[in-house]
Design an enzyme around this catalytic site. Sequence first.
Site, PDB file in Angstrom:
ATOM      1  N   HIS A  75     -19.128 -35.486  79.623  1.00 54.62           N
ATOM      2  CA  HIS A  75     -17.576 -35.061  78.690  1.00 54.62           C
ATOM      3  C   HIS A  75     -17.286 -34.190  78.224  1.00 54.62           C
ATOM      4  O   HIS A  75     -17.164 -33.814  77.490  1.00 54.62           O
ATOM      5  CB  HIS A  75     -17.907 -36.298  77.226  1.00 54.62           C
ATOM      6  CG  HIS A  75     -18.115 -37.764  77.343  1.00 54.62           C
ATOM      7  ND1 HIS A  75     -16.734 -38.407  77.648  1.00 54.62           N
ATOM      8  CD2 HIS A  75     -19.163 -38.087  78.025  1.00 54.62           C
ATOM      9  CE1 HIS A  75     -17.126 -39.348  78.224  1.00 54.62           C
ATOM     10  NE2 HIS A  75     -18.705 -39.662  78.336  1.00 54.62           N
ATOM     11  N   ASN A 148     -15.180 -45.196  75.752  1.00 47.75           N
ATOM     12  CA  ASN A 148     -14.880 -44.878  77.144  1.00 47.75           C
ATOM     13  C   ASN A 148     -13.319 -45.827  77.598  1.00 47.75           C
ATOM     14  O   ASN A 148     -12.882 -46.725  76.597  1.00 47.75           O
ATOM     15  CB  ASN A 148     -15.826 -45.388  78.074  1.00 47.75           C
ATOM     16  CG  ASN A 148     -17.117 -44.248  78.093  1.00 47.75           C
ATOM     17  OD1 ASN A 148     -17.075 -43.241  77.689  1.00 47.75           O
ATOM     18  ND2 ASN A 148     -17.736 -44.296  78.676  1.00 47.75           N
TER      19      ASN A 148
HETATM   20 FE1  HDE Z   1     -22.539 -40.333  76.091  1.00 52.23          FE
HETATM   21  N1  HDE Z   1     -22.836 -38.815  74.445  1.00 52.23           N
HETATM   22  N2  HDE Z   1     -24.269 -40.856  76.468  1.00 52.23           N
HETATM   23  N3  HDE Z   1     -21.625 -42.325  76.216  1.00 52.23           N
HETATM   24  N4  HDE Z   1     -20.459 -39.958  75.920  1.00 52.23           N
HETATM   25  C1  HDE Z   1     -21.896 -37.839  75.165  1.00 52.23           C
HETATM   26  O1  HDE Z   1     -22.608 -36.707  72.610  1.00 52.23           O
HETATM   27  C2  HDE Z   1     -25.073 -40.443  75.737  1.00 52.23           C
HETATM   28  C3  HDE Z   1     -22.391 -43.711  76.530  1.00 52.23           C
HETATM   29  C4  HDE Z   1     -19.250 -40.789  75.303  1.00 52.23           C
HETATM   30  O2  HDE Z   1     -15.512 -36.334  73.220  1.00 52.23           O
HETATM   31  C5  HDE Z   1     -22.858 -36.372  74.641  1.00 52.23           C
HETATM   32  O3  HDE Z   1     -21.334 -34.722  71.547  1.00 52.23           O
HETATM   33  C6  HDE Z   1     -25.968 -40.906  76.156  1.00 52.23           C
HETATM   34  C7  HDE Z   1     -21.528 -44.790  76.629  1.00 52.23           C
HETATM   35  C8  HDE Z   1     -17.835 -40.105  75.181  1.00 52.23           C
HETATM   36  O4  HDE Z   1     -17.042 -35.320  72.186  1.00 52.23           O
HETATM   37  C9  HDE Z   1     -25.091 -37.288  74.479  1.00 52.23           C
HETATM   38  C10 HDE Z   1     -25.679 -42.539  76.308  1.00 52.23           C
HETATM   39  C11 HDE Z   1     -20.138 -44.678  75.966  1.00 52.23           C
HETATM   40  C12 HDE Z   1     -18.085 -38.776  74.513  1.00 52.23           C
HETATM   41  C13 HDE Z   1     -24.492 -38.636  74.940  1.00 52.23           C
HETATM   42  C14 HDE Z   1     -24.179 -42.873  76.420  1.00 52.23           C
HETATM   43  C15 HDE Z   1     -20.617 -43.023  75.881  1.00 52.23           C
HETATM   44  C16 HDE Z   1     -19.871 -39.108  75.035  1.00 52.23           C
HETATM   45  C17 HDE Z   1     -22.968 -35.157  75.323  1.00 52.23           C
HETATM   46  C18 HDE Z   1     -27.053 -43.921  76.821  1.00 52.23           C
HETATM   47  C19 HDE Z   1     -18.946 -45.284  75.776  1.00 52.23           C
HETATM   48  C20 HDE Z   1     -18.061 -37.408  74.326  1.00 52.23           C
HETATM   49  C21 HDE Z   1     -22.086 -34.342  73.910  1.00 52.23           C
HETATM   50  C22 HDE Z   1     -27.716 -44.227  75.975  1.00 52.23           C
HETATM   51  C23 HDE Z   1     -19.717 -46.117  74.982  1.00 52.23           C
HETATM   52  C24 HDE Z   1     -17.394 -37.346  72.964  1.00 52.23           C
HETATM   53  C25 HDE Z   1     -22.190 -35.230  72.369  1.00 52.23           C
HETATM   54  C26 HDE Z   1     -16.815 -36.364  72.466  1.00 52.23           C
HETATM   55  C27 HDE Z   1     -21.095 -37.923  74.996  1.00 52.23           C
HETATM   56  C28 HDE Z   1     -25.174 -39.460  75.357  1.00 52.23           C
HETATM   57  C29 HDE Z   1     -23.625 -43.701  77.605  1.00 52.23           C
HETATM   58  C30 HDE Z   1     -19.295 -42.346  75.567  1.00 52.23           C
HETATM   59  C31 HDE Z   1     -25.426 -36.463  75.030  1.00 52.23           C
HETATM   60  C32 HDE Z   1     -28.070 -40.799  75.884  1.00 52.23           C
HETATM   61  C33 HDE Z   1     -22.447 -46.006  77.240  1.00 52.23           C
HETATM   62  C34 HDE Z   1     -17.031 -40.316  74.990  1.00 52.23           C
HETATM   63  O5  HDE Z   1     -25.011 -37.130  73.273  1.00 52.23           O
END
Ligand code: HDE
Length: 682
Positions: A75, A148
């Site tokens: 993202h 999302n």
């Molecule tokens: Fe994320 N995800 N994600 N994700 N995600 C990040 O956090 C992660 C997942 C989502 O505009 C990171 O600050 C793991 C699902 C958005 O700043 C990180 C897993 C969904 C955003 C991270 C998921 C998301 C992130 C990277 C599996 C939808 C952007 C930078 C368990 C429900 C937020 C940060 C923004 C961002 C990890 C799965 C949505 C690395 C480990 C499912 C919208 O922490």
Amino acid sequence: MTRQGYDSERGNAGETQQMATGGSPVLTTNHGTPISDNQNSLRAGDRGPTLLEDFILREKIFHFDHERIPERIVHARGSAAHGYFECIDPIPDLSRASLFAQKGNRIPVFARFSTVAGGAGSVDTPRDVRGFAVKFYTEDGNWDLVGNNIPVFFIQDAIKFPDLIHSVKMEADRGFPQAASAHDTFWDFVSLMPESMHMVLWAMSDRAIPRSLRMMQGFGVHTFKLVNAEGEETFVKFHWRPKLGTQSLVWDESAKLQGADNDYHRRDLWNSIATGDFPEWEFGIQTFDAATADKLPFDVLDPTKIIPEEVIPLRIIGRMVLDRNPDNHFAENEQVAFLPSNVVPGIDFTDDPLLQGRLFSYLDTQKSRLGTTNFHQIPINAPKCPFANMQRDGMMQTMVPKGRSNYEPNSLDEAGEDPGPRAIESGFRTSPQQVEGPKLRIRAESFSDHFSQARLFFRSQTESEQAHIVSAFTFELSKVELDHVRKRVLSLLRNVDEDLAAQVAEGLALELPDRAAPAQEPVDLDISDALSIQKNWTATLEGRTVGVLFDEGSDKAELDQVIKSVESAGGKAFTVAPKVGGLSLKGGKMKADGQLAGSPSVLFDAVALVLAPEAAKKLSRNGAAVAFVMDAFSHLKAIGVNEGAKTLLDRAGVEPGPGITGLDELADAATRRYWAREAEME
Ligand code: HDE
């Protein structure tokens, strides 16, 4: 004489921020020394060497050299805005969260929309899932709903996330492709993870190429819990619904947009807010109790599943309006830290294994991105309610806690001193839950139906949407070089829909391989019309733009009339001509908003051709003009034409048909896309 803004009592605590935003009339170093010359470094003689002593030069370059922080690992590219959430249907019976307590109650929010795979400088319109993250600054602390624009996810367990992301990002040895899933490693991985098939279907659908960030739905994805004042809990799924309707691009359009305007979505969001056209979403919930959850044919803790709206309808309880652009992209968009673990009293987690992993990951990632555990003090991250605890010190501590109380409990109050903050009865309380079982690395049986909902999604689409899914699979798999990977995908697709698999195989000129044995036989579920964009089309010009092509000799009255009709239907008109400086028209002069070569029709939702016969003849030999019309046609857009423009229309090979209208009918015709044209073009 005292310098303006200097307060010897207070020091500069309040001023630092002001200076950074331009509040100080005097240019200074970061330590406040006024600067007399910002054009020349300090040197020995006018042509001599630069001196190490130049602390002003060194400080400036030192700061510049460190202006970037690590971009988000996923993202990275995002666009954000401020706004408010308003409760329109309070739910105190379901949740004690203060933001849902009172009708009309408004609280500030900050929303960030993002692509997942590409880097921060990548393009806006690749085929990708879009992040939809909202920080609600409630009176009981920040609630972050980090969702999302697709309601399910690729994997069921957080431990697979790094593998998934490694596979979709640029390949490890070659460093490409950027921001694209159409390559071997992504398809290799998902084809080895049958649980991803439902999400893969969404990702190959038009959902993954949204027309605008303002025209996307948003989903919390996981099942969460609402908890009321009595401690009673209810399961909940969170939804955002765009007021402008959900709309997507067509694939060729999204690919061409990557060249025409890298910032297509970011610019669109920014401009709409800047011109007072505030994007708005309804906020809805699907709620259900444990007994209902038990009766559903899948596990509500499995993030690869939806609950069809036809099974549990959406209740709209609020709305979000984004009405202010960020003041500073870095300070706000780049530094905002969303944490799914940010909840407030009244909202709680479930045991969804993906959510559980996320509760750890986001806090951890902020330390590496923002460098300090004090990232919550950055203005965009700080709660807007008072906050206090006994956590102290750390890198970049910007607050100056007073007094002796840095531990709790304490009895400093007995000595008449400030004991500091205390825990309160009404604070956040995890909803109690009985947990038992052996410690195991295992996936529940109830998570093993990987195909029924993928099938449901495919079969709920219109014919044209299904055709888009077939084309997307064919396109992506044609970029895959490993034959065994293509075949494995096809063998999985046979579990989704035999026709889909056969059409993709046909598109690739491959034999259909044997069906992959599913962990659980898929079943046919009732079609859900809510899953289709086209079946729920909002026919409006609001938030849409019509590109109006004119040239020397165009009739000004006719032009004015088209622009007026578009604007009175709520749309915007953007004028395009071969030259921007001002052209002589019949009845006056007019400047264009954009030059033809830099304003292709992919930038617009519909086009108007307002041309004099001579100009149309001339433009028939102009590649950009012909492409303007051809693309509008093949991207299924309405084309409004005056009598004079016919030569250009003919040159572009456009024949009369639905959506090819006179100028008078254009404002109405432009509220739709003409899907039937696709069949004609095959
Ligand atoms: Fe994320 N995800 N994600 N994700 N995600 C990040 O956090 C992660 C997942 C989502 O505009 C990171 O600050 C793991 C699902 C958005 O700043 C990180 C897993 C969904 C955003 C991270 C998921 C998301 C992130 C990277 C599996 C939808 C952007 C930078 C368990 C429900 C937020 C940060 C923004 C961002 C990890 C799965 C949505 C690395 C480990 C499912 C919208 O922490």
